[in-house]
Design a protein around this motif. Structure first.
Motif, PDB file in Angstrom:
ATOM      1  N   LEU A   1      19.294  14.649 -22.280  1.00  0.00           N
ATOM      2  CA  LEU A   1      20.279  13.612 -21.987  1.00  0.00           C
ATOM      3  C   LEU A   1      21.234  14.070 -20.888  1.00  0.00           C
ATOM      4  N   ARG A   2      21.664  15.315 -20.940  1.00  0.00           N
ATOM      5  CA  ARG A   2      22.537  15.842 -19.876  1.00  0.00           C
ATOM      6  C   ARG A   2      21.857  15.748 -18.516  1.00  0.00           C
ATOM      7  N   MET A   3      20.580  16.090 -18.474  1.00  0.00           N
ATOM      8  CA  MET A   3      19.844  16.083 -17.202  1.00  0.00           C
ATOM      9  C   MET A   3      19.586  14.657 -16.733  1.00  0.00           C
ATOM     10  N   LEU A   4      19.336  13.750 -17.677  1.00  0.00           N
ATOM     11  CA  LEU A   4      19.206  12.333 -17.328  1.00  0.00           C
ATOM     12  C   LEU A   4      20.477  11.845 -16.649  1.00  0.00           C
ATOM     13  N   ALA A   5      21.618  12.251 -17.200  1.00  0.00           N
ATOM     14  CA  ALA A   5      22.897  11.790 -16.688  1.00  0.00           C
ATOM     15  C   ALA A   5      23.174  12.310 -15.290  1.00  0.00           C
ATOM     16  N   ARG A   6      22.475  13.341 -14.892  1.00  0.00           N
ATOM     17  CA  ARG A   6      22.642  13.873 -13.542  1.00  0.00           C
ATOM     18  C   ARG A   6      21.667  13.236 -12.562  1.00  0.00           C
ATOM     19  N   GLY A   7      20.930  12.233 -13.017  1.00  0.00           N
ATOM     20  CA  GLY A   7      20.074  11.464 -12.122  1.00  0.00           C
ATOM     21  C   GLY A   7      18.670  11.993 -11.958  1.00  0.00           C
ATOM     22  N   MET A   8      18.222  12.859 -12.873  1.00  0.00           N
ATOM     23  CA  MET A   8      16.886  13.435 -12.734  1.00  0.00           C
ATOM     24  C   MET A   8      15.805  12.460 -13.200  1.00  0.00           C
ATOM     25  N   SER A   9      14.696  12.450 -12.488  1.00  0.00           N
ATOM     26  CA  SER A   9      13.533  11.645 -12.872  1.00  0.00           C
ATOM     27  C   SER A   9      12.733  12.390 -13.939  1.00  0.00           C
ATOM     28  N   ASN A  10      11.744  11.711 -14.530  1.00  0.00           N
ATOM     29  CA  ASN A  10      10.881  12.370 -15.509  1.00  0.00           C
ATOM     30  C   ASN A  10      10.166  13.575 -14.907  1.00  0.00           C
ATOM     31  N   ALA A  11       9.710  13.427 -13.667  1.00  0.00           N
ATOM     32  CA  ALA A  11       9.002  14.532 -13.017  1.00  0.00           C
ATOM     33  C   ALA A  11       9.935  15.722 -12.813  1.00  0.00           C
ATOM     34  N   GLU A  12      11.169  15.445 -12.403  1.00  0.00           N
ATOM     35  CA  GLU A  12      12.134  16.527 -12.199  1.00  0.00           C
ATOM     36  C   GLU A  12      12.500  17.194 -13.522  1.00  0.00           C
ATOM     37  N   LEU A  13      12.655  16.395 -14.561  1.00  0.00           N
ATOM     38  CA  LEU A  13      12.932  16.945 -15.884  1.00  0.00           C
ATOM     39  C   LEU A  13      11.795  17.847 -16.352  1.00  0.00           C
ATOM     40  N   ALA A  14      10.570  17.363 -16.148  1.00  0.00           N
ATOM     41  CA  ALA A  14       9.406  18.141 -16.570  1.00  0.00           C
ATOM     42  C   ALA A  14       9.361  19.488 -15.856  1.00  0.00           C
ATOM     43  N   GLY A  15       9.616  19.474 -14.546  1.00  0.00           N
ATOM     44  CA  GLY A  15       9.598  20.716 -13.784  1.00  0.00           C
ATOM     45  C   GLY A  15      10.699  21.668 -14.195  1.00  0.00           C
ATOM     46  N   GLN A  16      11.885  21.139 -14.437  1.00  0.00           N
ATOM     47  CA  GLN A  16      13.033  21.971 -14.801  1.00  0.00           C
ATOM     48  C   GLN A  16      12.861  22.591 -16.188  1.00  0.00           C
ATOM     49  N   LEU A  17      12.295  21.820 -17.106  1.00  0.00           N
ATOM     50  CA  LEU A  17      12.170  22.270 -18.497  1.00  0.00           C
ATOM     51  C   LEU A  17      10.811  22.880 -18.806  1.00  0.00           C
ATOM     52  N   HIS A  18       9.913  22.884 -17.807  1.00  0.00           N
ATOM     53  CA  HIS A  18       8.557  23.427 -17.986  1.00  0.00           C
ATOM     54  C   HIS A  18       7.819  22.689 -19.113  1.00  0.00           C
ATOM     55  N   LEU A  19       7.914  21.366 -19.049  1.00  0.00           N
ATOM     56  CA  LEU A  19       7.245  20.501 -20.008  1.00  0.00           C
ATOM     57  C   LEU A  19       6.337  19.531 -19.262  1.00  0.00           C
ATOM     58  N   SER A  20       5.440  18.874 -19.981  1.00  0.00           N
ATOM     59  CA  SER A  20       4.646  17.815 -19.371  1.00  0.00           C
ATOM     60  C   SER A  20       5.493  16.553 -19.271  1.00  0.00           C
TER      61      SER A  20
END
Length: 222
Positions: free
Chosen positions: A165-184
């Motif tokens: 949720l914190r990362m969503l609030a910073r404007g990250m897309s699903n792809a960016e979230l996946a890369g940052q968190l090392h998730l699919s």
């Protein structure tokens, strides 16, 4: 083949409505009704049950903000509302996001941006114009006890969900979230869906608003 997206266009300027109708229909999107006031927009939604409403903020009789509130309140599974404005930092846009709108567009949007935005907001997958939306929230969000009380169920989120949720609030897309968190991306989508479900939110835009209003993310935070 999937059904075409169904749209209501609400704007008191005939040229704007006509232009949007031509752009949308040329791209296979159905404009099922037009409205010149907020009251007409609410009635058009009730009659046609569209997927998306393009809603001008400033209209006579009933403005787009109040029309959005009524549309969202009438049906939690109703259409997504995209607000139309001439300014990218308009306090009424933030009020509209808080009222339940799923995003906003500037009226000088390109045809490609318009059709892509309608499809994106219908899917609920992506946050529209994340950086501009974030700027709006940062400028107008106010943390107060009422907001915290309303969304006290942030406590139901797991540590990972709060991080997402914190990362969503910073404007990250699903792809960016996946890369940052090392998730699919599929796992990220699952986390986002659980966040929305637990907090009883319509979409990612609402999640961003809640993150700022509850103080989970502070304005200006990197």
């Amino acid at each position: 083949m999937s059904e075409p997206v169904r749209v209501v266009v609400a704007d008191d300027q005939a040229l704007v409505r006509t232009g949007f109708r031509l752009i949308l229909t040329a791209d296979g999107i159905d404009v099922v009704a037009e409205a010149t006031t907020g009251a007409e927009a609410v009635d058009a939604v009730r009659r046609t049950r569209p997927d998306v409403v393009l809603m001008d903020i400033r209209m006579p009789e009933l403005d787009g903000l109040e029309a959005t509130r009524r549309i969202v309140a009438a049906d939690s599974d109703g259409p997504r509302v995209l607000m139309l404005t001439t300014f990218d930092l308009d306090q009424y846009v933030y009020a509209a996001l808080s009222a339940g709108a799923s995003g906003f567009l500037l009226k000088d949007v390109t045809p490609e941006q318009l059709t892509a935005a309608v499809r994106l907001v219908r899917s609920g997958d992506a946050l529209l114009a994340p950086q501009i939306t974030r700027r709006l929230v940062e400028r107008f969000a106010r943390r107060d006890e009422e907001a915290v009380a309303v969304h006290r169920d942030l406590a139901t989120l797991t540590p990972r969900e709060r991080e997402v949720l914190r990362m969503l609030a910073r404007g990250m897309s699903n792809a960016e979230l996946a890369g940052q968190l090392h998730l699919s991306e599929a796992t990220v989508k699952t986390h986002v869906a659980r966040i929305l479900g637990k907090l009883q939110l319509r979409d990612r835009v609402q999640a961003v608003v809640v993150a700022y209003e509850t103080g989970l993310v502070a304005p200006g935070e990197a």
